[in-house]
Design an enzyme around this catalytic site. Sequence first.
Site, PDB file in Angstrom:
ATOM      1  N   SER A   1      75.120  48.124  27.451  1.00  0.00           N
ATOM      2  CA  SER A   1      76.330  48.899  27.137  1.00  0.00           C
ATOM      3  C   SER A   1      76.973  49.525  28.359  1.00  0.00           C
ATOM      4  O   SER A   1      78.197  49.604  28.457  1.00  0.00           O
ATOM      5  CB  SER A   1      75.993  50.035  26.175  1.00  0.00           C
TER       6      SER A   1
ATOM      7  N   ASP B   1      64.305  47.465  25.243  1.00  0.00           N
ATOM      8  CA  ASP B   1      64.877  46.559  26.244  1.00  0.00           C
ATOM      9  C   ASP B   1      63.855  45.497  26.634  1.00  0.00           C
ATOM     10  O   ASP B   1      64.130  44.647  27.490  1.00  0.00           O
ATOM     11  CB  ASP B   1      65.291  47.334  27.504  1.00  0.00           C
TER      12      ASP B   1
ATOM     13  N   HIS C   1      68.591  43.117  24.051  1.00  0.00           N
ATOM     14  CA  HIS C   1      69.858  42.385  24.182  1.00  0.00           C
ATOM     15  C   HIS C   1      69.571  40.930  24.571  1.00  0.00           C
ATOM     16  O   HIS C   1      68.420  40.557  24.802  1.00  0.00           O
ATOM     17  CB  HIS C   1      70.725  43.025  25.268  1.00  0.00           C
TER      18      HIS C   1
END
Length: 565
Positions: A88, A178, A511
């Site tokens: 982000s 993550d 992600h």
Amino acid sequence: MTGGEAPATNGQSFHLAPNPEIQKPKTPLLVVVLDGWGEAEDDEYNAISRANTPCMDSLKKGKPDHWMLLKAHGTAVGLPSDDDMGNSEVGHNALGSGQVVDQGARLVDRALETGELFELDGWKHIAPAATEGTLHLIGLLSDGGVHSRYDQLKLLFDGAAERGVNRIRVHTLTDGRDCEDGTSIKLMETLQKDLQALEKQGVDARVASGGGRMCTTMDRYESDWNVVKRGYYAHVLGEADNKFTDPVEALKVLKKPKNGKPVSDQWVPAFVITDDKDQPVGSIQDGDAVVIFNFRADRVVELSKALEYKDFDKFDRKRWPAIKVAGMMQYDGELKLPKDYLVPPPKISHTTGEYLAKNGVSTFACSESQKIGHVTFFWNGNRAAPFDKKLETFHEVPSDQNIPFNEKPAMQSQKITQLAIDALKSGKYNQVRINFPNPDMVGHTGDLDATISACTTVDACVKRLLKTVEEVKGTYLVTADHGNAEDMVQRDKKTKKALMADGKPRMLTSHTLNPVPVAVGGPGLPKSVHFRTDLKEPGLANVGATIVNLLGFESPSNLEPSLLA
Ligand SMILES: O=C(O)[C@H](O)COP(=O)(O)O
Ligand SMILES: [Mn+2]
Ligand SMILES: [Mn+2]
């Protein structure tokens, strides 16, 4: 749609020339960021293709003129390599600044590789306390490369030891967001081994405290100060309900299944490591030095305040030691927070937000607490305050606190939608910019069904919004900041097949490297305007100039080229 009279980028001129093809619109531009909405082939683990998404599907039919894919990871967003997934911070920095800027991860890599980090003012500031007292390192124990990286942490403590620091305490926040959930134990074992190697060299080096990042220390945008309080108590005061003599043991015990489900790395309760007399091995004392080793800002701004601010009323600190603090970077350039930092942060200036504010464009920016800073702080180049208070309204919808978002995948999407609809209809704003957190926040839980539900919900919200854009005869740009929900499983790197463990898929909580869609349209968009096809590798940074164009201006020369022809 670039060119025209380019303003100087040295701070002298922010004047934007009028765009001959798109006149300054009398109706608003809606900019939607679907957080974590990437593009991947249809697959049983693709929560987006499995969701009911008639609105986004219809936008895709506009390809190639009004729908295309953008690179959202790696060097296209200023990360060290194309193996780095987007996130982000870098995504919104690129979208909002319209530029590709070397990001924190890359700057820290360089400063550590060359050893320059230990020559700079930040290190000089903490070095006396670090060598005379204890050096505390607080941050995310991760190899995800989004907020921090383990190899950087190791270079930092090894480098500190080489420079005469002989007492080190590491305060570890476990990840699973993550990087693969469950890997915290392995990473803690690696850390233990590396600290023991230092011990052999005569350095007293230990893990002192920890906890899962979602309930300990790493809150963001003041969503829930209790998270920071738990962390402060564990790291600084040495207080937590859970005490262990060994950090690997701590994780093994605290991660044991509750209600039939293992506790995720993200939600490990705060713990303190104690000695055989039940005393914390590494509470923070007067005269010590503290380095926050995350390079990314959002989730350590609050910790920085709790450590650094004399006047502080967010919770009772009980004890506020006299210490020297440095961030890996300066996390808020405006607040100058922390005052001291090891590596100068990326310089992001002349962003679209500043150009537009200085050319009279009014903006309504909105999301819920979890992501509000993405469409304000990150969008504007890590700057929290508006450029022009009269022209810019930032509206935050409070997020639910202390729950994994798979329990409520709709999050606050309906409220955000309604606020954006009201703003579009109000006639007060040239630009309405929002972020829907759902595909990302629910995707991070690794819960496929909940993520499918999140994506279905968000699609319905975009549909309502585009209906309003029709009504007000406006324009829209819908895009995303990086992939997440479109791939919910760990895959074999070569075959791309889903990896299994005990007969079950190993879910992906992080992600991805996938591209993201961007679509433009609405009654306000002149018929002649469409996407160009000649850009070699269009990426998120090309969106900035596109927005400037859609608002009726030529894009300035320091921005990456517009996507529009
Ligand atoms: O901070 C987080 O929640 C994750 O590490 C990354 O997610 P984001 O980059 O989408 O915020
Ligand atoms: Mn995101
Ligand atoms: Mn995310």
